[in-house]
Structure formats: C-alpha cells, structure tokens
Scaffold this motif. Structure first.
Motif, PDB file in Angstrom:
ATOM      1  N   GLU A 256      26.815  53.609  81.355  1.00 60.46           N
ATOM      2  CA  GLU A 256      25.393  53.908  81.241  1.00 60.46           C
ATOM      3  C   GLU A 256      24.583  52.645  81.518  1.00 60.46           C
ATOM      4  N   PHE A 257      23.622  52.765  82.417  1.00 63.14           N
ATOM      5  CA  PHE A 257      22.681  51.675  82.670  1.00 63.14           C
ATOM      6  C   PHE A 257      21.521  51.801  81.676  1.00 63.14           C
ATOM      7  N   VAL A 258      21.266  50.742  80.940  1.00 66.61           N
ATOM      8  CA  VAL A 258      20.202  50.744  79.943  1.00 66.61           C
ATOM      9  C   VAL A 258      19.172  49.694  80.352  1.00 66.61           C
ATOM     10  N   GLU A 259      17.989  50.153  80.767  1.00 64.61           N
ATOM     11  CA  GLU A 259      16.948  49.228  81.209  1.00 64.61           C
ATOM     12  C   GLU A 259      16.159  48.728  79.996  1.00 64.61           C
ATOM     13  N   ASP A 260      16.577  47.592  79.469  1.00 65.93           N
ATOM     14  CA  ASP A 260      15.963  47.010  78.281  1.00 65.93           C
ATOM     15  C   ASP A 260      16.528  45.597  78.124  1.00 65.93           C
ATOM     16  N   THR A 261      16.088  44.906  77.100  1.00 64.66           N
ATOM     17  CA  THR A 261      16.622  43.568  76.811  1.00 64.66           C
ATOM     18  C   THR A 261      17.104  43.529  75.371  1.00 64.66           C
ATOM     19  N   LEU A 262      18.040  42.631  75.121  1.00 60.03           N
ATOM     20  CA  LEU A 262      18.617  42.500  73.789  1.00 60.03           C
ATOM     21  C   LEU A 262      17.687  41.690  72.891  1.00 60.03           C
ATOM     22  N   LYS A 263      17.331  42.252  71.742  1.00 61.55           N
ATOM     23  CA  LYS A 263      16.470  41.563  70.781  1.00 61.55           C
ATOM     24  C   LYS A 263      17.291  40.820  69.739  1.00 61.55           C
ATOM     25  N   ARG A 264      18.273  41.522  69.159  1.00 63.65           N
ATOM     26  CA  ARG A 264      19.146  40.887  68.178  1.00 63.65           C
ATOM     27  C   ARG A 264      20.389  41.745  67.992  1.00 63.65           C
ATOM     28  N   CYS A 265      21.353  41.208  67.260  1.00 63.42           N
ATOM     29  CA  CYS A 265      22.588  41.931  66.977  1.00 63.42           C
ATOM     30  C   CYS A 265      22.801  42.023  65.472  1.00 63.42           C
ATOM     31  N   SER A 266      23.370  43.117  65.043  1.00 66.28           N
ATOM     32  CA  SER A 266      23.921  43.238  63.702  1.00 66.28           C
ATOM     33  C   SER A 266      25.359  43.726  63.877  1.00 66.28           C
ATOM     34  N   ARG A 267      26.049  44.010  62.802  1.00 66.98           N
ATOM     35  CA  ARG A 267      27.465  44.362  62.935  1.00 66.98           C
ATOM     36  C   ARG A 267      27.665  45.574  63.847  1.00 66.98           C
TER      37      ARG A 267
ATOM     38  N   THR B  74      26.334  46.478  66.457  1.00 68.55           N
ATOM     39  CA  THR B  74      25.104  47.145  66.913  1.00 68.55           C
ATOM     40  C   THR B  74      24.237  46.175  67.701  1.00 68.55           C
ATOM     41  N   LEU B  75      23.746  46.649  68.849  1.00 65.15           N
ATOM     42  CA  LEU B  75      22.765  45.897  69.634  1.00 65.15           C
ATOM     43  C   LEU B  75      21.396  46.511  69.400  1.00 65.15           C
ATOM     44  N   HIS B  76      20.446  45.696  68.961  1.00 63.54           N
ATOM     45  CA  HIS B  76      19.074  46.147  68.763  1.00 63.54           C
ATOM     46  C   HIS B  76      18.268  45.724  69.989  1.00 63.54           C
ATOM     47  N   LEU B  77      17.770  46.698  70.722  1.00 55.22           N
ATOM     48  CA  LEU B  77      17.076  46.419  71.973  1.00 55.22           C
ATOM     49  C   LEU B  77      15.579  46.286  71.738  1.00 55.22           C
ATOM     50  N   THR B  78      14.932  45.586  72.656  1.00 54.12           N
ATOM     51  CA  THR B  78      13.497  45.320  72.531  1.00 54.12           C
ATOM     52  C   THR B  78      12.685  46.609  72.468  1.00 54.12           C
ATOM     53  N   GLY B  79      13.125  47.624  73.207  1.00 56.60           N
ATOM     54  CA  GLY B  79      12.400  48.890  73.239  1.00 56.60           C
ATOM     55  C   GLY B  79      12.602  49.762  72.022  1.00 56.60           C
ATOM     56  N   GLY B  80      13.444  49.346  71.073  1.00 56.05           N
ATOM     57  CA  GLY B  80      13.654  50.105  69.850  1.00 56.05           C
ATOM     58  C   GLY B  80      14.981  50.834  69.765  1.00 56.05           C
ATOM     59  N   ARG B  81      15.668  51.000  70.899  1.00 54.77           N
ATOM     60  CA  ARG B  81      16.939  51.707  70.873  1.00 54.77           C
ATOM     61  C   ARG B  81      18.030  50.834  70.242  1.00 54.77           C
ATOM     62  N   LYS B  82      19.002  51.488  69.598  1.00 54.46           N
ATOM     63  CA  LYS B  82      20.152  50.796  69.042  1.00 54.46           C
ATOM     64  C   LYS B  82      21.419  51.298  69.723  1.00 54.46           C
ATOM     65  N   LEU B  83      22.240  50.375  70.200  1.00 51.45           N
ATOM     66  CA  LEU B  83      23.542  50.728  70.749  1.00 51.45           C
ATOM     67  C   LEU B  83      24.564  50.441  69.666  1.00 51.45           C
ATOM     68  N   THR B  84      25.090  51.504  69.068  1.00 52.10           N
ATOM     69  CA  THR B  84      25.999  51.352  67.930  1.00 52.10           C
ATOM     70  C   THR B  84      27.457  51.451  68.383  1.00 52.10           C
ATOM     71  N   GLY B  85      28.332  50.899  67.575  1.00 54.15           N
ATOM     72  CA  GLY B  85      29.763  50.975  67.859  1.00 54.15           C
ATOM     73  C   GLY B  85      30.234  49.993  68.906  1.00 54.15           C
TER      74      GLY B  85
END
Length: 300
Positions: free
Chosen positions: A125-136, A138-149
């Motif tokens: 999957e191509f995700v057009e966004d930037t990485l804001k921060r990481c937690s365990r 999980t990627l927290h993206l600038t646009g508000g989406r979270k990529l979990t797992g």
C-alpha cells in the motif's frame, strides 16, 4: 537499529518503508519475497512505477521513445491494478491533449511488474503522508492515520553523499564533470533524479558509455579540448558547490546538471557526436539478439 535489513526476521511481519524511489520499491519486493505479510510505502508524493514491458520497449528502441508514448504504455497496468491515472501523478507535466510530456522527479523509476501485483493482491500500500512519531509497533502519521502492527521500518530516503570523495580531490565545487575545474580529473556518478521528455534507457549503461567515449576523445586529442576551452567552455559549464548544511558534497549532482554538461561540450565540439551516432543501432541489434520480441512474449 542498524544499516542492514534483517531479512530472516521479516516473515509474517508488517513493514513500513520510508521513501518512494527505485530503492524503496525494490525493498518492498524483497520484503514480500522474504515472507512479509504487508508493506507500506510511506511517501510525501507518490512516484511513477514502471511495468516491465514498457521498460523493454524503451531499451530496445533505436531512437528515444517520447514520454507521452511511455505513459500510454503505462495505462493498462495502472488501470488493471488500481494505481490511478499515470498522467495525473505529480511528476508528470503535460499539455491538455496529452501529446507532449516532461517527467521530473527526484528519483528513478522502480521497474517491475511485481510492484503492481503486490498492490493488486493487497500486499503493498502506498501511503501519501509523512511520519510524525512512533510508538510501540505503530507509526503515527502527520495526517492523523496510524499504521499499527508495524515491527520493521526501513529508511530509503535517497542517496547520501560522502565528503571523503571531495576531500580526496581537494575540491569544494565541481565544474561540469571536472573536479575543481581540472579537465584532467573527470568524476561522474549515476546522477540522481529524472528530467526528460524522451527516453533512451532507464539504466546508466548508455549514458556512461557515451561519457567515457567523450572524455577519452578529449584525452586522446587534447588540442580539441584546448580549442573549446579557448571558446569559453569553463565559464559555460554548470557548477555545483558542496553544502555541508545539507550534507551534500560537490560531486553529488542531479540528472539535469549531468545532461547540461554533456550537451554543452558536444555542442562546442561536434566531432564528439560522431562517436555515438551508431549507439542506437547497436543497442537495437544487441537487445534483439540477446532477448528478442518472441522471447519477451514467451516469458509474458
């Protein structure tokens, strides 16, 4: 955290790749081959990907293939796999009739049908966004989406130059391909990015061969160089200075810089053009002898 990819640990994982150049796309393929469940390519802007058959066509062509023709060859695969309209990608600059096109982006094409197969099967999957921060995991993206797992992050954000090259040559700028303006010291890299309306190849071989032939000619016949030097060559060639703040050495130039350098020298010394005038014929003959159309269709 390290400089290598732990391929043996990728099976069953979700991977995020930061960047969308050719290297990022190739990493996505390798991750899937290593058993990764899902790959996310996180990118500010989605770059064009190149199916295999258009690549074959461009490489075999005795003359450059117009960019508009290349994009029309992209269309069936993009439509089939839900990759959108290639003409509407950010790097494509065209007229309303879509007859002329210039493709300008900061990286080369990722080439291969596997990219489209991964998208079609939901594995990429191509995700057009930037990485804001990481937690365990999980990627927290600038646009508000979270990529979990996500348990593995690969950074493929472009070529990082080495100032040791500049230091070796004692230079703070490169003039054309000449280290510190010294025509006897030629330095060339596989220039970064893409800026073209017509395509002879998507690899470095043809351009590098022409570059070697050009500078060997000037070495073999130095009076030819002194002639164009007297015509003001050095003042016309593009210059690139090192920029420590951007971590960019002088030798690290883009494709527009490289093209300008070669065009200026060839225009001032027309004899160089005779050295490469049969390259197209040779390329066509070589390609069809080694991997002809019948063989290509058989593999397809």
């Amino acid at each position: 955290m390290n400089d290598d990819t732990p391929y043996e640990k990728l099976k069953g994982t979700d991977v995020a790749i930061l960047g969308n150049g050719a290297f990022a796309v190739e990493n996505a393929r390798t991750c899937i081959e290593s058993g990764t469940s899902k790959v996310y390519i996180v990118t500010r802007r989605k770059n064009l990907a190149n199916p295999r058959v258009p690549c074959c066509f461009v490489h075999q062509g005795p003359v450059p293939t117009p960019g508009a023709f290349v994009l029309r060859m992209f269309e069936p695969m993009y439509e089939l796999c839900g990759m959108g309209d290639p003409w509407k990608y950010w790097s494509v600059h065209t007229n309303s009739e879509r007859t002329n096109v210039n493709i300008i982006q900061n990286s080369r094409f990722g080439i291969g049908d596997v990219t489209f197969l991964m998208v079609a099967w939901g594995r990429l999957e191509f995700v057009e966004d930037t990485l804001k921060r990481c937690s365990r995991h999980t990627l927290h993206l600038t646009g508000g989406r979270k990529l979990t797992g996500v348990t593995v992050i690969l950074k493929a954000l472009g070529l990082l130059g080495d100032f040791a090259v500049d230091n070796l040559h004692g230079m703070t700028e490169i003039v054309g391909n000449f280290c510190a303006g010294d025509w006897r010291r030629v330095l060339s890299i596989d220039a970064t990015g893409m800026n073209a309306a017509n395509f002879s190849t998507f690899s470095t071989g043809i351009g590098t061969t022409g570059l070697v032939a050009m500078y060997k000619f000037l070495y073999d016949f130095p009076r030819e160089f002194y002639k164009i030097q007297g015509m003001g060559l050095m003042s016309q060639l593009p210059r690139h200075k090192a920029d420590a703040k951007l971590d960019k050495p002088a030798y690290l130039t883009d494709v527009k810089f490289a093209m300008s350098s070669s065009i200026i020298i060839e225009a001032m010394c027309p004899k160089i053009g005779f050295l490469t005038q049969r390259f197209g014929e040779y390329k066509y003959t070589m390609y069809h002898s080694a991997h002809g159309l019948d063989r290509t269709l058989e593999v397809c």
